[in-house]
Design a protein around this motif. Structure first.
Motif, PDB file in Angstrom:
ATOM      1  N   VAL A  88       0.861  -1.185   0.000  1.00 56.60           N
ATOM      2  CA  VAL A  88       0.000   0.000   0.000  1.00 56.60           C
ATOM      3  C   VAL A  88       0.899   1.238   0.000  1.00 56.60           C
ATOM      4  CG1 VAL A  88      -1.764   1.279   1.279  1.00 56.60           C
ATOM      5  CG2 VAL A  88      -1.845  -1.216   1.205  1.00 56.60           C
ATOM      6  N   SER A  89       0.517   2.246  -0.781  1.00 59.46           N
ATOM      7  CA  SER A  89       1.335   3.459  -0.913  1.00 59.46           C
ATOM      8  C   SER A  89       0.946   4.522   0.099  1.00 59.46           C
ATOM      9  CB  SER A  89       1.187   4.036  -2.316  1.00 59.46           C
ATOM     10  OG  SER A  89       1.678   3.122  -3.263  1.00 59.46           O
ATOM     11  N   TRP A  90       1.954   5.095   0.722  1.00 59.16           N
ATOM     12  CA  TRP A  90       1.766   6.201   1.661  1.00 59.16           C
ATOM     13  C   TRP A  90       2.731   7.302   1.253  1.00 59.16           C
ATOM     14  CZ3 TRP A  90      -0.637   6.205   6.824  1.00 59.16           C
ATOM     15  CH2 TRP A  90      -0.460   7.410   7.484  1.00 59.16           C
ATOM     16  N   VAL A  91       2.188   8.502   1.072  1.00 56.91           N
ATOM     17  CA  VAL A  91       3.005   9.690   0.832  1.00 56.91           C
ATOM     18  C   VAL A  91       2.522  10.725   1.833  1.00 56.91           C
ATOM     19  CG1 VAL A  91       3.691  11.475  -0.800  1.00 56.91           C
ATOM     20  CG2 VAL A  91       3.207   9.161  -1.639  1.00 56.91           C
ATOM     21  N   GLN A  92       3.396  11.137   2.721  1.00 59.94           N
ATOM     22  CA  GLN A  92       3.002  12.082   3.759  1.00 59.94           C
ATOM     23  C   GLN A  92       2.834  13.494   3.198  1.00 59.94           C
ATOM     24  OE1 GLN A  92       4.809  11.142   7.813  1.00 59.94           O
ATOM     25  NE2 GLN A  92       6.404  10.468   6.387  1.00 59.94           N
ATOM     26  N   SER A  93       1.854  14.200   3.762  1.00 63.61           N
ATOM     27  CA  SER A  93       1.573  15.591   3.396  1.00 63.61           C
ATOM     28  C   SER A  93       1.591  16.447   4.657  1.00 63.61           C
ATOM     29  CB  SER A  93       0.182  15.713   2.763  1.00 63.61           C
ATOM     30  OG  SER A  93       0.046  14.939   1.609  1.00 63.61           O
ATOM     31  N   HIS A  94       1.918  17.708   4.484  1.00 64.91           N
ATOM     32  CA  HIS A  94       1.805  18.666   5.578  1.00 64.91           C
ATOM     33  C   HIS A  94       1.307  19.994   5.010  1.00 64.91           C
ATOM     34  CE1 HIS A  94       3.790  21.084   9.081  1.00 64.91           C
ATOM     35  NE2 HIS A  94       2.479  21.119   9.112  1.00 64.91           N
ATOM     36  N   PRO A  95      -0.027  20.146   4.953  1.00 64.45           N
ATOM     37  CA  PRO A  95      -0.556  21.438   4.500  1.00 64.45           C
ATOM     38  C   PRO A  95      -0.323  22.496   5.576  1.00 64.45           C
ATOM     39  CG  PRO A  95      -2.340  19.943   5.104  1.00 64.45           C
ATOM     40  CD  PRO A  95      -1.069  19.180   5.255  1.00 64.45           C
ATOM     41  N   ILE A  96       0.201  23.623   5.166  1.00 61.36           N
ATOM     42  CA  ILE A  96       0.479  24.717   6.097  1.00 61.36           C
ATOM     43  C   ILE A  96      -0.713  25.676   6.012  1.00 61.36           C
ATOM     44  CG2 ILE A  96       2.208  26.393   6.881  1.00 61.36           C
ATOM     45  CD1 ILE A  96       3.231  23.467   6.518  1.00 61.36           C
ATOM     46  N   ALA A  97      -1.797  25.270   6.627  1.00 63.11           N
ATOM     47  CA  ALA A  97      -3.046  26.024   6.561  1.00 63.11           C
ATOM     48  C   ALA A  97      -3.807  25.805   7.861  1.00 63.11           C
ATOM     49  CB  ALA A  97      -3.884  25.534   5.373  1.00 63.11           C
ATOM     50  N   GLY A  98      -4.818  26.585   8.068  1.00 62.66           N
ATOM     51  CA  GLY A  98      -5.642  26.410   9.252  1.00 62.66           C
ATOM     52  C   GLY A  98      -5.377  27.506  10.262  1.00 62.66           C
ATOM     53  N   SER A  99      -5.856  27.257  11.473  1.00 66.97           N
ATOM     54  CA  SER A  99      -5.709  28.247  12.532  1.00 66.97           C
ATOM     55  C   SER A  99      -5.598  27.529  13.866  1.00 66.97           C
ATOM     56  CB  SER A  99      -6.921  29.198  12.530  1.00 66.97           C
ATOM     57  OG  SER A  99      -8.086  28.483  12.904  1.00 66.97           O
ATOM     58  N   GLU A 100      -5.694  28.296  14.921  1.00 59.17           N
ATOM     59  CA  GLU A 100      -5.548  27.721  16.255  1.00 59.17           C
ATOM     60  C   GLU A 100      -6.811  27.006  16.727  1.00 59.17           C
ATOM     61  OE1 GLU A 100      -7.518  31.628  16.771  1.00 59.17           O
ATOM     62  OE2 GLU A 100      -5.884  30.906  15.522  1.00 59.17           O
TER      63      GLU A 100
END
Length: 178
Positions: A88-100
């Motif tokens: 199974v393929s896993w590619v990690q992501s880290h979106p730099i979005a959102g708030s507190e």
């Protein structure tokens, strides 16, 4: 997406999702969403990754791609390598979005527009999967950068301490000024 499946354990959040009429089909059992998905995005604390992976393994297709939105990559990579099925393929992501603030009531339709998303490329990352995720994040408005988990964690460990460093220096400067 043709269909979005939501697996949420919190009854309070499920009620909020329904009340807000957010798009997606709420599934009561994890496997109901996993079996039907081409892309799975984990949006959960990293201490839940192992438990979720172990539950999902028996229902995953070899065509499924899994990603996450966590902010630490080296530690989660160890868990993934140890517990996720090798086919199974896993590619990690880290979106730099959102708030507190968090929760369904704080979501915004344009949360990823013009925001960065870091994709993690490791030695075993399949080029095709990386491209699919690159396209996914760009299609929802993100700018994409690709880096190793080591580089990612080093950069974000430095930037996460930046506000404290600035505050410390402001106080120190004020004291020196007096």
């Amino acid at each position: 997406a043709n269909k979005i499946y939501i697996f949420e354990k919190s009854k309070s959040n499920v009620e909020k999702i329904k009340r807000l009429k957010l798009p997606g089909i709420i599934v009561k059992k994890l496997e109901d969403g996993v079996k039907k998905s081409d892309l799975i995005i984990l949006c959960t604390p990293m201490n839940e990754y192992k438990n979720l992976i172990l539950k999902m393994n028996k229902f995953l297709s070899t065509k499924t791609i899994i990603t996450d939105v966590g902010s630490s990559k080296l530690e989660s990579s160890k868990v993934i390598k140890k517990f996720l099925r090798k086919d199974v393929s896993w590619v990690q992501s880290h979106p730099i979005a959102g708030s507190e603030v968090s929760g369904p009531e704080h979501g915004k339709h344009d949360i990823f527009e013009k925001k960065w998303c870091v994709l993690i490329k490791e030695k075993n990352t399949k080029k095709k999967c990386l491209q699919i995720l690159n396209n996914f994040w760009k299609n929802i408005g993100s700018k994409v950068a690709v880096m190793t988990p080591e580089k990612h964690d080093k950069i974000f460990s430095i930037t996460s301490h930046l506000p404290h460093l600035i505050a410390y220096n402001l106080v120190k400067s004020a004291q020196d000024f007096e």
